[in-house]
Write a protein that holds these residues in place. Sequence first.
Motif, PDB file in Angstrom:
ATOM      1  N   ASP A 168       9.683   9.081  -7.903  1.00  0.00           N
ATOM      2  CA  ASP A 168       9.613   7.803  -8.616  1.00  0.00           C
ATOM      3  C   ASP A 168       8.809   8.021  -9.896  1.00  0.00           C
ATOM      4  OD1 ASP A 168      10.862   6.048  -6.593  1.00  0.00           O
ATOM      5  OD2 ASP A 168       9.121   6.629  -5.393  1.00  0.00           O
ATOM      6  N   GLU A 169       9.458   7.817 -11.030  1.00  0.00           N
ATOM      7  CA  GLU A 169       8.767   8.020 -12.311  1.00  0.00           C
ATOM      8  C   GLU A 169       7.676   6.969 -12.513  1.00  0.00           C
ATOM      9  OE1 GLU A 169       9.207  10.560 -14.226  1.00  0.00           O
ATOM     10  OE2 GLU A 169      10.964  11.408 -13.208  1.00  0.00           O
ATOM     11  N   GLU A 170       7.932   5.789 -11.938  1.00  0.00           N
ATOM     12  CA  GLU A 170       6.969   4.685 -12.015  1.00  0.00           C
ATOM     13  C   GLU A 170       6.726   4.172 -10.608  1.00  0.00           C
ATOM     14  OE1 GLU A 170       5.689   3.422 -14.804  1.00  0.00           O
ATOM     15  OE2 GLU A 170       6.875   4.594 -16.245  1.00  0.00           O
ATOM     16  N   PRO A 171       5.514   3.684 -10.319  1.00  0.00           N
ATOM     17  CA  PRO A 171       5.275   3.027  -9.030  1.00  0.00           C
ATOM     18  C   PRO A 171       6.222   1.849  -8.839  1.00  0.00           C
ATOM     19  CG  PRO A 171       3.190   3.483 -10.105  1.00  0.00           C
ATOM     20  CD  PRO A 171       4.261   3.780 -11.115  1.00  0.00           C
ATOM     21  N   ARG A 172       6.571   1.577  -7.591  1.00  0.00           N
ATOM     22  CA  ARG A 172       7.536   0.505  -7.283  1.00  0.00           C
ATOM     23  C   ARG A 172       7.076  -0.204  -6.008  1.00  0.00           C
ATOM     24  NH1 ARG A 172      10.873   2.235  -3.106  1.00  0.00           N
ATOM     25  NH2 ARG A 172      10.928   4.461  -2.687  1.00  0.00           N
ATOM     26  N   PRO A 173       7.664  -1.373  -5.721  1.00  0.00           N
ATOM     27  CA  PRO A 173       7.270  -2.094  -4.506  1.00  0.00           C
ATOM     28  C   PRO A 173       7.655  -1.329  -3.241  1.00  0.00           C
ATOM     29  CG  PRO A 173       8.440  -3.540  -6.038  1.00  0.00           C
ATOM     30  CD  PRO A 173       8.593  -2.145  -6.554  1.00  0.00           C
ATOM     31  N   GLY A 174       6.733  -1.264  -2.282  1.00  0.00           N
ATOM     32  CA  GLY A 174       7.008  -0.689  -0.965  1.00  0.00           C
ATOM     33  C   GLY A 174       6.977  -1.780   0.087  1.00  0.00           C
ATOM     34  N   SER A 175       6.954  -1.404   1.359  1.00  0.00           N
ATOM     35  CA  SER A 175       6.877  -2.409   2.418  1.00  0.00           C
ATOM     36  C   SER A 175       5.464  -2.982   2.474  1.00  0.00           C
ATOM     37  CB  SER A 175       7.273  -1.780   3.764  1.00  0.00           C
ATOM     38  OG  SER A 175       6.377  -0.779   4.133  1.00  0.00           O
ATOM     39  N   ARG A 176       5.301  -4.073   3.224  1.00  0.00           N
ATOM     40  CA  ARG A 176       3.979  -4.723   3.402  1.00  0.00           C
ATOM     41  C   ARG A 176       3.386  -5.208   2.084  1.00  0.00           C
ATOM     42  NH1 ARG A 176       0.248  -0.301   5.153  1.00  0.00           N
ATOM     43  NH2 ARG A 176       1.982   1.104   4.673  1.00  0.00           N
ATOM     44  N   GLY A 177       4.156  -5.328   1.037  1.00  0.00           N
ATOM     45  CA  GLY A 177       3.608  -5.760  -0.241  1.00  0.00           C
ATOM     46  C   GLY A 177       2.814  -4.675  -0.948  1.00  0.00           C
ATOM     47  N   THR A 178       3.030  -3.429  -0.561  1.00  0.00           N
ATOM     48  CA  THR A 178       2.322  -2.320  -1.201  1.00  0.00           C
ATOM     49  C   THR A 178       3.037  -1.893  -2.483  1.00  0.00           C
ATOM     50  OG1 THR A 178       3.568  -0.707   0.094  1.00  0.00           O
ATOM     51  CG2 THR A 178       1.443  -1.430   1.001  1.00  0.00           C
ATOM     52  N   THR A 179       2.364  -1.041  -3.246  1.00  0.00           N
ATOM     53  CA  THR A 179       2.953  -0.387  -4.411  1.00  0.00           C
ATOM     54  C   THR A 179       2.975   1.098  -4.102  1.00  0.00           C
ATOM     55  OG1 THR A 179       2.081  -2.072  -5.895  1.00  0.00           O
ATOM     56  CG2 THR A 179       2.682   0.034  -6.883  1.00  0.00           C
TER      57      THR A 179
END
Length: 135
Positions: free
Chosen positions: A103-114
């Motif tokens: 991932d070139e940039e951080p993105r949304p993960g599960s549980r509302g994480t980044t």
Amino acid sequence: MLLTRIDHVAIAVHDLEAAIDYHRRAFGAEVHHREVVDSDGVEEALLGVGGSFIQLTTPTRSDSPIAVFLERRGEGIHHIGYRVDNCAAALASVVAAGGRAIDEEPRPGSRGTTVAFVHPRGSFGTLIELVEDSA
Ligand code: CO
């Protein structure tokens, strides 16, 4: 030190219910959180272990990366989630050290994480997920 804890160890499984049931019977492990992540084509169940998790993950469609992994490698450890305070800063540090960003940039993960994934090639054969939990 940019890592604050092991956030989770992710295990790819064919049958999520069977894997949850096994961990319950074997370890008394309880499901802390369960989520379908449509963007990744997975359903995951997080089992609490102290402040960390075992993440059981199964594909919801055949083009999911987990489906491809299961087909090629079978069930087993898929990635390690490292908790960080700042995902973007940690990703920049990894790349500066010679790691390869998926991932070139951080993105949304599960549980509302980044989150941001780092390729196993360049990280000693280990798929790494950087996890920033802003909650
Ligand atoms: Co993960």
